[in-house]
Design a protein around this motif. Structure first.
Motif, PDB file in Angstrom:
ATOM      1  N   HIS A   1       2.570  -7.049   4.605  1.00  0.00           N
ATOM      2  CA  HIS A   1       1.176  -6.626   4.793  1.00  0.00           C
ATOM      3  C   HIS A   1       0.685  -6.908   6.209  1.00  0.00           C
ATOM      4  N   PHE A   2      -0.445  -6.247   6.524  1.00  0.00           N
ATOM      5  CA  PHE A   2      -1.231  -6.571   7.727  1.00  0.00           C
ATOM      6  C   PHE A   2      -2.650  -6.819   7.257  1.00  0.00           C
TER       7      PHE A   2
ATOM      8  N   HIS B   1       0.823  -1.214   0.000  1.00  0.00           N
ATOM      9  CA  HIS B   1       0.000   0.000   0.000  1.00  0.00           C
ATOM     10  C   HIS B   1       0.866   1.278   0.000  1.00  0.00           C
TER      11      HIS B   1
ATOM     12  N   GLU C   1      -2.356   0.250   8.059  1.00  0.00           N
ATOM     13  CA  GLU C   1      -1.535  -0.770   7.389  1.00  0.00           C
ATOM     14  C   GLU C   1      -0.379  -0.150   6.613  1.00  0.00           C
TER      15      GLU C   1
ATOM     16  N   GLU D   1       1.244 -11.701   5.477  1.00  0.00           N
ATOM     17  CA  GLU D   1       0.172 -11.070   6.257  1.00  0.00           C
ATOM     18  C   GLU D   1       0.490 -11.344   7.721  1.00  0.00           C
TER      19      GLU D   1
HETATM   20 ZN    ZN Z   1      -2.397  -5.267   2.596  1.00  0.00          ZN
END
Ligand code: ZN
Length: 348
Positions: free
Chosen positions: A111-112, A40, A57, A187
């Motif tokens: 990522h989260f 992102h 995030e 993730e």
């Molecule tokens: Zn993400």
């Protein structure tokens, strides 16, 4: 006989020296190039990533990527790049193109997570389903999940997902595979579930994640650090097999989910429930229960994936008359199955 034996020993010794010599040379000559991709960035809905509980995030991915780069640079024989260093929009294609331009051996996309119903928690790894990319993603995924587990994060597993066109669903994985680079989406944790946010908000947790990711990368590439003395040169793991076919995502819930009530202790309100659940395609990883016939369920509990049958207590609040127990289980693709209802009466 003795003479033959000594010849063999001399031969073996010479071979060992040669072999040792070449491996050291090969290790010294080989420099690993990794690209860390903070997911992102920038403004606009999709670029923010998950935003919950005061956690963003796109900010967490950048913080973690920077910390991970610093941590990895403590090792010898590795060059580390990141796809963005500021809060800006970078397309998935540009991220992959950049990785290709620096000769990346592997792309780690940071990522989260979040789920639409806010019920899931834990870490998961997405990898390409295809050939050597699958093998690389799966092998690394298994190593990093073991590291995350040590931090108290629940591990959902390494997964694949195919889009309608028959290629990898996730853009960054697809774009990297198209440029001959393995890529995993990491993730780390859910920003919308208290089980994970209590960890994320704890002191220094992003740095702990950076160390976990760096250790996994160092183990995967058998790196050592002359700075810290860390040495994973003899780390070994069992490799997964190259898949003979495309591994599609699991679209169905557990095949079985059956419950029995073993006892009801009315003074305490404890109902002892035994559940048997199975899924041929994916591991069953969560369960929950209801005492009001399925109107409301408790938060998801961790299901011991090594056992098909387990028993647990369902606490029925005082004043509930004739509770009806219903349970659910979920596999690691978050597909669920619901059990038969069982009415329990006082004096059971
Ligand atoms: Zn993400």
């Amino acid at each position: 006989m003795k003479k033959v034996l000594s010849y063999i020993l001399v031969f073996l010794a010479a071979f060992a020296v040669c072999f040792h010599g070449t491996t050291i040379e090969a290790a010294a000559a080989r420099n690993v190039v990794v690209v860390i991709d903070p997911g992102h960035g920038g403004t606009g809905d999709r670029n923010l990533g998950a935003q919950y509980n005061g956690l963003s995030e796109k900010e967490l991915t950048l913080r973690l990527a920077n910390a991970l780069k610093a941590e990895l640079e403590k090792y010898d024989g590795i060059t580390v790049y990141t796809t963005r260093t500021t809060d800006t929009v970078v397309s998935l294609e540009d991220r992959a193109e950049f990785a290709k331009s620096v000769g990346a051996d592997f792309v780690f996309s940071i990522h989260f997570n979040a789920s639409s119903g806010h019920e899931f928690y834990g870490s998961e790894v997405w990898t390409s389903t295809f050939g050597d990319y699958y093998v690389a993603g799966c092998n690394f995924g298994n190593i990093v999940e073991a590291q995350w587990s040590e931090l108290g994060l629940y591990q959902k597993g390494v997964k694949t997902r195919i889009g309608s066109s028959g290629s990898d669903y996730y853009g960054i994985i697809r774009q990297c595979a198209a440029r001959s680079m393995p890529c995993v989406i990491l993730e780390h944790a859910y920003l919308d579930h208290v089980y994970d946010t209590s960890l994320i908000k704890s002191a220094d947790f992003v740095n702990k994640l950076a160390v976990a990711d760096a250790t996994a990368i160092a183990k995967y590439y058998k790196l050592r650090s002359s700075k810290t003395g860390a040495d994973y040169s003899s780390f070994s793991y069992a490799s997964v097999k190259k898949p003979g076919k495309v591994l599609y995502q699991d679209e169905t819930g557990p095949d079985t989910c059956d419950i029995k009530v073993l006892g009801y202790d009315t003074p305490s309100g404890n109902v002892l429930v035994e559940m048997t659940t199975s899924d041929k395609q994916s591991p069953v990883i969560y369960f929950s229960y209801s005492y009001d016939g399925g109107k409301t369920f408790c938060p998801l509990q961790m299901w011991d994936r090594t056992k098909a049958t387990q028993s647990f207590n369902v606490k029925v609040p005082g004043g509930t008359t004739n509770p009806v127990i219903v349970c659910r289980t979920y596999n690691n693709y978050e597909k669920g199955a619901q059990s038969n209802p069982v009415q329990v009466t006082a004096g059971f």
